[in-house]
Design an enzyme around this catalytic site. Structure first.
Site, PDB file in Angstrom:
ATOM      1  N   ASP A  95       0.803  -1.225   0.000  1.00  0.00           N
ATOM      2  CA  ASP A  95       0.000   0.000   0.000  1.00  0.00           C
ATOM      3  C   ASP A  95       0.833   1.271   0.000  1.00  0.00           C
ATOM      4  O   ASP A  95       0.433   2.292   0.561  1.00  0.00           O
ATOM      5  CB  ASP A  95      -0.966   0.021   1.200  1.00  0.00           C
ATOM      6  CG  ASP A  95      -1.901  -1.175   1.180  1.00  0.00           C
ATOM      7  OD1 ASP A  95      -2.292  -1.605   0.083  1.00  0.00           O
ATOM      8  OD2 ASP A  95      -2.239  -1.677   2.274  1.00  0.00           O
ATOM      9  N   GLU A  96       1.984   1.236  -0.657  1.00  0.00           N
ATOM     10  CA  GLU A  96       2.854   2.413  -0.704  1.00  0.00           C
ATOM     11  C   GLU A  96       2.397   3.414  -1.767  1.00  0.00           C
ATOM     12  O   GLU A  96       3.026   4.456  -1.941  1.00  0.00           O
ATOM     13  CB  GLU A  96       4.301   1.995  -1.000  1.00  0.00           C
ATOM     14  CG  GLU A  96       4.935   1.050   0.016  1.00  0.00           C
ATOM     15  CD  GLU A  96       4.707  -0.419  -0.301  1.00  0.00           C
ATOM     16  OE1 GLU A  96       3.860  -0.718  -1.176  1.00  0.00           O
ATOM     17  OE2 GLU A  96       5.371  -1.272   0.317  1.00  0.00           O
ATOM     18  N   LYS A 130       1.796   2.277  -5.070  1.00  0.00           N
ATOM     19  CA  LYS A 130       2.420   1.789  -6.306  1.00  0.00           C
ATOM     20  C   LYS A 130       1.524   2.071  -7.511  1.00  0.00           C
ATOM     21  O   LYS A 130       1.993   2.419  -8.587  1.00  0.00           O
ATOM     22  CB  LYS A 130       2.670   0.264  -6.210  1.00  0.00           C
ATOM     23  CG  LYS A 130       3.597  -0.130  -5.077  1.00  0.00           C
ATOM     24  CD  LYS A 130       3.678  -1.632  -4.910  1.00  0.00           C
ATOM     25  CE  LYS A 130       2.423  -2.266  -4.376  1.00  0.00           C
ATOM     26  NZ  LYS A 130       2.071  -1.938  -3.003  1.00  0.00           N
ATOM     27  N   GLY A 168      -4.580  -4.266  -3.744  1.00  0.00           N
ATOM     28  CA  GLY A 168      -5.559  -3.224  -4.052  1.00  0.00           C
ATOM     29  C   GLY A 168      -4.790  -1.978  -4.418  1.00  0.00           C
ATOM     30  O   GLY A 168      -4.134  -1.386  -3.568  1.00  0.00           O
ATOM     31  N   HIS A 169      -4.785  -1.624  -5.691  1.00  0.00           N
ATOM     32  CA  HIS A 169      -4.016  -0.473  -6.169  1.00  0.00           C
ATOM     33  C   HIS A 169      -4.981   0.619  -6.600  1.00  0.00           C
ATOM     34  O   HIS A 169      -5.964   0.342  -7.284  1.00  0.00           O
ATOM     35  CB  HIS A 169      -3.110  -0.893  -7.337  1.00  0.00           C
ATOM     36  CG  HIS A 169      -2.096  -1.935  -6.950  1.00  0.00           C
ATOM     37  ND1 HIS A 169      -1.228  -2.496  -7.843  1.00  0.00           N
ATOM     38  CD2 HIS A 169      -1.816  -2.501  -5.747  1.00  0.00           C
ATOM     39  CE1 HIS A 169      -0.457  -3.372  -7.196  1.00  0.00           C
ATOM     40  NE2 HIS A 169      -0.805  -3.395  -5.933  1.00  0.00           N
ATOM     41  N   GLN A 196       2.012  -5.913  -3.357  1.00  0.00           N
ATOM     42  CA  GLN A 196       2.486  -6.019  -1.975  1.00  0.00           C
ATOM     43  C   GLN A 196       3.767  -5.171  -1.817  1.00  0.00           C
ATOM     44  O   GLN A 196       3.960  -4.220  -2.558  1.00  0.00           O
ATOM     45  CB  GLN A 196       2.747  -7.482  -1.564  1.00  0.00           C
ATOM     46  CG  GLN A 196       1.474  -8.312  -1.415  1.00  0.00           C
ATOM     47  CD  GLN A 196       0.901  -8.801  -2.723  1.00  0.00           C
ATOM     48  OE1 GLN A 196       1.578  -9.425  -3.517  1.00  0.00           O
ATOM     49  NE2 GLN A 196      -0.375  -8.520  -2.966  1.00  0.00           N
ATOM     50  N   THR A 213       3.365 -12.469   2.428  1.00  0.00           N
ATOM     51  CA  THR A 213       2.484 -13.061   1.433  1.00  0.00           C
ATOM     52  C   THR A 213       3.223 -14.256   0.825  1.00  0.00           C
ATOM     53  O   THR A 213       4.336 -14.586   1.247  1.00  0.00           O
ATOM     54  CB  THR A 213       2.042 -12.018   0.394  1.00  0.00           C
ATOM     55  OG1 THR A 213       0.990 -12.575  -0.389  1.00  0.00           O
ATOM     56  CG2 THR A 213       3.194 -11.571  -0.510  1.00  0.00           C
ATOM     57  N   VAL A 251       2.210  14.352  -3.289  1.00  0.00           N
ATOM     58  CA  VAL A 251       1.578  15.215  -2.278  1.00  0.00           C
ATOM     59  C   VAL A 251       0.054  15.109  -2.298  1.00  0.00           C
ATOM     60  O   VAL A 251      -0.655  15.958  -1.778  1.00  0.00           O
ATOM     61  CB  VAL A 251       2.025  16.686  -2.458  1.00  0.00           C
ATOM     62  CG1 VAL A 251       3.500  16.832  -2.123  1.00  0.00           C
ATOM     63  CG2 VAL A 251       1.733  17.194  -3.872  1.00  0.00           C
TER      64      VAL A 251
END
Ligand code: GDP
Ligand code: IMO
Ligand code: MG
Length: 433
Positions: free
Chosen positions: A13-14, A16, A40-41, A232, A247, A422
């Protein structure tokens, strides 16, 4: 010859998805190569938010081929619903999507097994999986004898295979239940019903299925620009992450070639994606976790709730010990620092620069989770900034202390920061000089 890879360097969740969508503009092919519907992207543009799980985040750019490669595990029901949602949203998918016939298929027995083993009782804390059947499907893939690949859905012996596997799983699954209650909830697998449903899925998937490996090797021969989308994060990598709280695929840089089938020499640029702080969903150690008001403030400002399971994400300060490890492991050539806006309004911002374990300073990331669970973070503290920064468009405009925070991160990690985000939108992105 060139491929760029986008890899999350924390616990997922960075953001990506946002970076992949942006970088797709400079590429001709986008490839998802590991993981499954546990991912989840999120991509946001023109005031709309799109959530992607199996479909590559490059799908919104026309004339770009999106490939779901061989290392992905595919839940056909989830995948087809996602395609439907995208179609309804006006996204053109028909000619742009290719699914590898080598990718493995998730079946109902995988989800049942995930439910039964997520909290197996072997360790005190449950893994806290997404319950999407990911681990059991990868296990069947490596075990070989009870696995089915996308290409198998179209072969004559498909029904026979499902019948045999159902018989095996029907005798195997009850033994995994921890107690009578769990056993009572288990439903017997109905082979006929599964065959009928998966035959229908197979027909609907048919237009997208093909030999993705050959397609990608031809892209290499034709010198096409290829973007690879990790799912991930590196700390969830099955071999190099916080095992067993990981994972079941190689989600760090080490998994790119195995999952995509692209040769290592083709990969020229690796963008490591990090949040300006840290989050984690599910079980496992998290040294910089903030179980207090500050953590809640990060969760509120960052809207840190899971894209897939809606679980509140655990929040904490940036862990530079972990990211120094994951960025070197993944071979990151540069970093994208995301959600910097979330940190506006904090007086002090901490970065964990080392751990303390049994009275000793530790500069590296331990291999054992029980050791990691016992470390105390050693922080460097930096002054915060009060201004909101969501509308800034250049590095120069950032508040002095925000620039200083970024410079310090870059110094501590020994990596260049190329992109700063941002806000969720495409335009809320700063490319650093
Ligand atoms: P992924 O799994 O790595 O693609 O990340 P997710 O989509 O699960 O989570 C990232 C979340 O942060 C999404 O809701 C994004 O829309 C959002 N997001 C992305 N970049 C930024 C940013 O710079 N600032 C803020 N506030 N939100 C962002
Ligand atoms: P993206 O691609 C965050 C976590 C789960 C759990 C562990 C194992 O959106 O960054 P699994 O279902 O994979 O067996 O669960 O991994 N996890 C993620 N956390 N983002 C993800 O994907 C994740 N995919 C799996 O929460 O702790
Ligand atoms: Mg996500």
């Amino acid at each position: 010859m060139s491929a760029t890879c986008v890899i999350g360097l924390q616990w997922g969740d960075e953001a990506k998805g946002k970076i992949v969508d942006l970088l797709t503009a400079q590429n001709e092919v986008v490839v998802r190569y590991q993981g499954g519907a546990n991912a989840g992207h999120t991509v946001v543009f023109d005031g709309k938010k799109y959530k992607l799980s199996l479909v590559p985040s490059g799908i919104f750019r026309e004339n770009v081929k999106s490939v779901v490669a061989s290392g992905v595990v595919i839940d056909p029901g989830a995948f087809l619903s996602e395609i439907e949602r995208l179609r309804e949203g006006g996204v053109k998918i028909e000619k742009n999507l290719l699914v590898s016939e080598r990718a493995h298929v998730i079946f109902p027995w995988h989800k049942e097994e995930d439910k039964l083993l997520n909290d197996s009782g072997v360790r005190k804390e449950a893994i806290g999986t997404t319950l999407r059947g990911i681990g059991p499907c990868y296990r069947d893939k490596v075990g070989r004898s009870t696995a089915i690949r996308i290409g198998d859905l179209y072969r004559d012996d498909f029904d026979e295979k499902v019948r045999r596997i159902c018989a095996i799983k029907n005798s195997y699954l009850p033994g995994l239940a921890r107690n009578e209650e769990a056993r009572a909830q288990l439903q017997t697998l109905d082979a006929d019903a599964i065959i009928a449903q998966y035959r229908q899925y197979a027909e609907r998937l048919r237009p997208f299925v093909g030999d993705a490996v050959n397609f990608l090797l031809e892209a290499v021969d034709a010198d096409k620009k290829v973007l690879l989308e990790g799912a991930q994060g590196a700390l969830l990598d099955v071999d190099y992450g916080t095992f067993p709280y990981v994972t079941s695929s190689n989600s760090s840089g080490v998994g790119v070639t195995a999952g995509s089938g692209l040769p290592a020499t083709f990969i020229k640029r690796i963008v490591g994606v990090v949040k300006a702080y840290t989050t984690r969903v599910g079980g496992g150690p998290f040294p910089t976790e903030l179980n207090n008001e500050t953590g809640q403030r990060i969760r509120d400002r960052g809207n840190e709730y899971g894209t897939v399971t809606k679980r509140p994400r655990r929040c904490g300060w940036f862990d530079a010990v972990a990211v120094r490890y994951s960025s070197r492991l993944s071979g990151a050539s540069e970093l994208a620092v995301m959600l910097l806006d979330v940190l506006s309004g904090f007086d002090q911002i901490n970065v964990c620069v080392a751990y303390e374990l049994d009275g000793k300073r530790l500069e590296y990331f331990p291999s054992n989770v029980d050791d990691l669970a016992r470390v105390t973070p050693i922080y460097e503290s930096f002054p915060g900034w009060s201004e909101e920064i969501n509308e800034l468009t250049s590095y120069e405009q950032l508040p002095k202390n925000a620039k200083s925070y970024l410079n310090n991160l870059s110094r501590i990690l020994g990596k260049k920061i190329a992109i700063v985000s941002v806000g969720p939108g495409r335009e809320q992105t700063i490319f650093c000089p």
